[in-house]
Design a protein around this motif. Structure first.
Motif, short mmCIF file in Angstrom:
data_model
loop_
_atom_site.label_atom_id
_atom_site.label_comp_id
_atom_site.label_asym_id
_atom_site.label_seq_id
_atom_site.Cartn_x
_atom_site.Cartn_y
_atom_site.Cartn_z
N THR A 229 -32.69 -32.95 -16.85
CA THR A 229 -31.63 -32.40 -15.92
C THR A 229 -31.24 -33.32 -14.83
OG1 THR A 229 -32.85 -30.36 -16.42
CG2 THR A 229 -31.13 -30.07 -14.61
N ALA A 230 -32.46 -34.03 -14.31
CA ALA A 230 -32.23 -34.93 -13.26
C ALA A 230 -31.37 -36.15 -13.70
CB ALA A 230 -33.45 -35.41 -12.70
N GLU A 231 -31.34 -36.46 -15.01
CA GLU A 231 -30.79 -37.67 -15.44
C GLU A 231 -29.23 -37.19 -15.47
OE1 GLU A 231 -31.33 -40.94 -16.84
OE2 GLU A 231 -33.26 -41.04 -16.04
N LEU A 232 -29.08 -36.03 -15.88
CA LEU A 232 -27.80 -35.65 -15.87
C LEU A 232 -27.02 -35.47 -14.56
CD1 LEU A 232 -28.24 -32.59 -18.35
CD2 LEU A 232 -26.54 -34.60 -18.84
N ALA A 233 -27.76 -34.92 -13.66
CA ALA A 233 -27.31 -35.01 -12.18
C ALA A 233 -27.01 -36.40 -11.67
CB ALA A 233 -28.09 -34.26 -11.36
N ALA A 234 -27.89 -37.32 -11.94
CA ALA A 234 -27.92 -38.67 -11.53
C ALA A 234 -26.73 -39.40 -12.18
CB ALA A 234 -29.02 -39.52 -11.74
N HIS B 125 -37.86 -31.70 -8.53
CA HIS B 125 -36.61 -32.04 -8.11
C HIS B 125 -35.85 -30.67 -7.30
CE1 HIS B 125 -36.65 -34.92 -11.10
NE2 HIS B 125 -37.42 -34.23 -12.21
N PRO B 126 -36.30 -30.51 -6.08
CA PRO B 126 -36.03 -29.37 -5.45
C PRO B 126 -34.48 -29.32 -5.32
CG PRO B 126 -36.94 -31.07 -3.99
CD PRO B 126 -37.22 -31.64 -5.33
N GLU B 127 -33.62 -30.48 -5.57
CA GLU B 127 -32.28 -30.31 -5.05
C GLU B 127 -31.40 -29.83 -6.30
OE1 GLU B 127 -32.86 -34.01 -7.33
OE2 GLU B 127 -34.00 -32.91 -5.70
N LEU B 128 -32.18 -29.57 -7.54
CA LEU B 128 -31.43 -29.03 -8.53
C LEU B 128 -31.86 -27.67 -8.94
CD1 LEU B 128 -32.16 -32.25 -11.03
CD2 LEU B 128 -30.22 -31.68 -9.47
N ARG B 129 -31.02 -27.03 -9.71
CA ARG B 129 -30.95 -25.59 -10.28
C ARG B 129 -31.91 -25.66 -11.53
NH1 ARG B 129 -25.26 -23.74 -10.63
NH2 ARG B 129 -25.01 -25.48 -11.38
N PHE B 130 -32.75 -24.74 -11.52
CA PHE B 130 -33.47 -24.22 -12.60
C PHE B 130 -33.80 -22.71 -12.84
CE2 PHE B 130 -35.02 -28.34 -11.27
CZ PHE B 130 -34.84 -29.38 -12.53
N VAL B 131 -33.54 -22.13 -14.03
CA VAL B 131 -33.39 -20.67 -14.16
C VAL B 131 -34.63 -20.54 -15.21
CG1 VAL B 131 -31.94 -18.78 -15.03
CG2 VAL B 131 -31.01 -20.64 -13.62
N SER B 132 -35.23 -19.32 -15.09
CA SER B 132 -36.27 -18.84 -16.19
C SER B 132 -35.21 -18.36 -17.29
CB SER B 132 -37.27 -18.00 -15.55
OG SER B 132 -38.21 -17.63 -16.77
N ASP B 133 -35.36 -19.05 -18.53
CA ASP B 133 -34.45 -18.40 -19.67
C ASP B 133 -34.84 -19.36 -20.82
OD1 ASP B 133 -32.66 -16.91 -21.18
OD2 ASP B 133 -31.01 -17.34 -19.99
N ASP B 134 -34.41 -18.79 -21.93
CA ASP B 134 -34.67 -19.51 -23.44
C ASP B 134 -33.14 -20.02 -23.73
OD1 ASP B 134 -33.60 -17.25 -24.43
OD2 ASP B 134 -35.54 -16.83 -25.10
N ALA B 135 -33.01 -20.52 -24.96
CA ALA B 135 -31.83 -20.99 -25.55
C ALA B 135 -30.53 -19.73 -25.61
CB ALA B 135 -32.02 -21.62 -27.03
N ARG B 136 -31.25 -18.53 -25.66
CA ARG B 136 -30.08 -17.44 -25.38
C ARG B 136 -29.10 -17.52 -24.37
NH1 ARG B 136 -34.88 -16.38 -28.01
NH2 ARG B 136 -34.68 -15.06 -30.17
N LEU B 137 -29.58 -17.78 -23.33
CA LEU B 137 -28.92 -18.05 -21.92
C LEU B 137 -28.41 -16.90 -21.52
CD1 LEU B 137 -26.60 -21.28 -23.05
CD2 LEU B 137 -29.02 -21.18 -21.93
N ASP B 138 -29.43 -15.74 -21.46
CA ASP B 138 -29.01 -14.34 -21.24
C ASP B 138 -29.45 -13.99 -19.79
OD1 ASP B 138 -31.42 -14.06 -21.94
OD2 ASP B 138 -30.99 -12.67 -23.65
N ALA B 139 -30.00 -14.73 -19.14
CA ALA B 139 -30.55 -14.47 -17.78
C ALA B 139 -29.48 -13.99 -16.91
CB ALA B 139 -31.14 -15.77 -17.09
N PRO B 140 -29.50 -13.40 -16.18
CA PRO B 140 -28.53 -12.68 -15.10
C PRO B 140 -27.96 -13.85 -14.11
CG PRO B 140 -30.37 -11.11 -14.98
CD PRO B 140 -30.97 -12.29 -15.89
N GLU B 141 -28.99 -14.74 -13.98
CA GLU B 141 -28.59 -15.83 -12.90
C GLU B 141 -27.30 -16.80 -13.66
OE1 GLU B 141 -33.07 -15.92 -12.30
OE2 GLU B 141 -31.50 -15.07 -14.02
N LEU B 142 -27.34 -16.88 -14.89
CA LEU B 142 -26.33 -17.47 -15.64
C LEU B 142 -25.12 -16.62 -16.04
CD1 LEU B 142 -28.81 -19.28 -18.32
CD2 LEU B 142 -27.84 -19.92 -16.09
N ALA B 143 -25.03 -15.58 -15.60
CA ALA B 143 -23.82 -14.77 -15.92
C ALA B 143 -22.41 -15.39 -15.41
CB ALA B 143 -23.90 -13.26 -15.59
N GLY B 144 -22.61 -15.96 -14.35
CA GLY B 144 -21.20 -16.49 -13.75
C GLY B 144 -21.11 -18.20 -13.93
#
Length: 206
Positions: free
Chosen positions: A58-63, A85-104
């Motif tokens: 994730t950090a490599e992508l951001a860099a 990496h406190p400047e980056l976003r991390f969400v608790s989820d798996d490959a299904r990507l159905d966490a509410p934080e990912l909805a938008g």
């Protein structure tokens, strides 16, 4: 969401054992090619690192100037990722990507390096079909995992969690059925540091 108690228990050891996101040159170049494909695609949005672990990729992508977000079902891996990496976003989820934080979140590309291997094979078609629904035409995915020398999917004794080795032909077919066309693949042979051959496979959404 699938939990990962094995990775929770070994998160600190994992982070110490693998301080770099790449364990061979081919991994580094496959990742670099993935980044170039994202830029070439012209698809805007966020690149999601599926199974991000301690957040190194994730950090490599951001860099490299991309809007990156890591997801992982292991709370301890996320603790390390957020700490490093406190400047980056991390969400608790798996490959299904159905966490509410990912909805938008608008998904520009997906990286699933050594993460789909932990899904039972029968669950993978539904997961990648869900990816298709969230991505625009032309967007790319890069999948990597341990592979086999014959065209099969076989469970193996992963040190942390249940896992399966996919021949690239099988992964390519699963992606194609969901609407992704393979553009290239690489295979790295087993060596002293890697018990099994490894594949990287890049596919583009139709």
């Amino acid at each position: 969401m699938t939990s990962q108690p094995g990775y929770d228990a070994l998160a600190d050891l994992y982070a110490e054992t693998f301080p770099s996101p790449f364990t061979n040159i081919l991994q580094r170049h496959a990742f670099g090619a993935f980044v170039e494909h994202i830029r070439e695609s012209g698809v805007a949005g966020t690149v999601i690192d599926v199974g991000c672990g301690p957040g190194l990729l994730t950090a490599e992508l951001a860099a490299r100037g991309l809007d990156a977000l890591g997801v992982d079902p292991s709370s301890e891996m996320l603790r390390i990722a957020r700490s490093k990496h406190p400047e980056l976003r991390f969400v608790s989820d798996d490959a299904r990507l159905d966490a509410p934080e990912l909805a938008g979140v608008t998904v520009a590309a997906l990286l699933a390096r050594f993460s789909l291997i932990h899904l039972p094979p029968e669950a993978v078609p539904e997961v990648v079909a869900g990816w298709f629904d969230r991505m625009a035409a032309g967007a790319v995915v890069l999948v990597a995992g341990q592979t086999t020398t014959v065209d099969e999917i076989v469970e193996f004794d992963h040190r942390v969690a249940p896992a399966w080795r996919w021949h690239p032909n099988r992964m390519s077919a699963a992606l194609a059925d969901a609407g992704f066309d393979e553009e290239w693949r690489t295979v790295h042979r087993a060596d002293d540091d890697h018990r099994f051959p490894e594949f990287h496979l890049l596919a583009r959404r139709r």
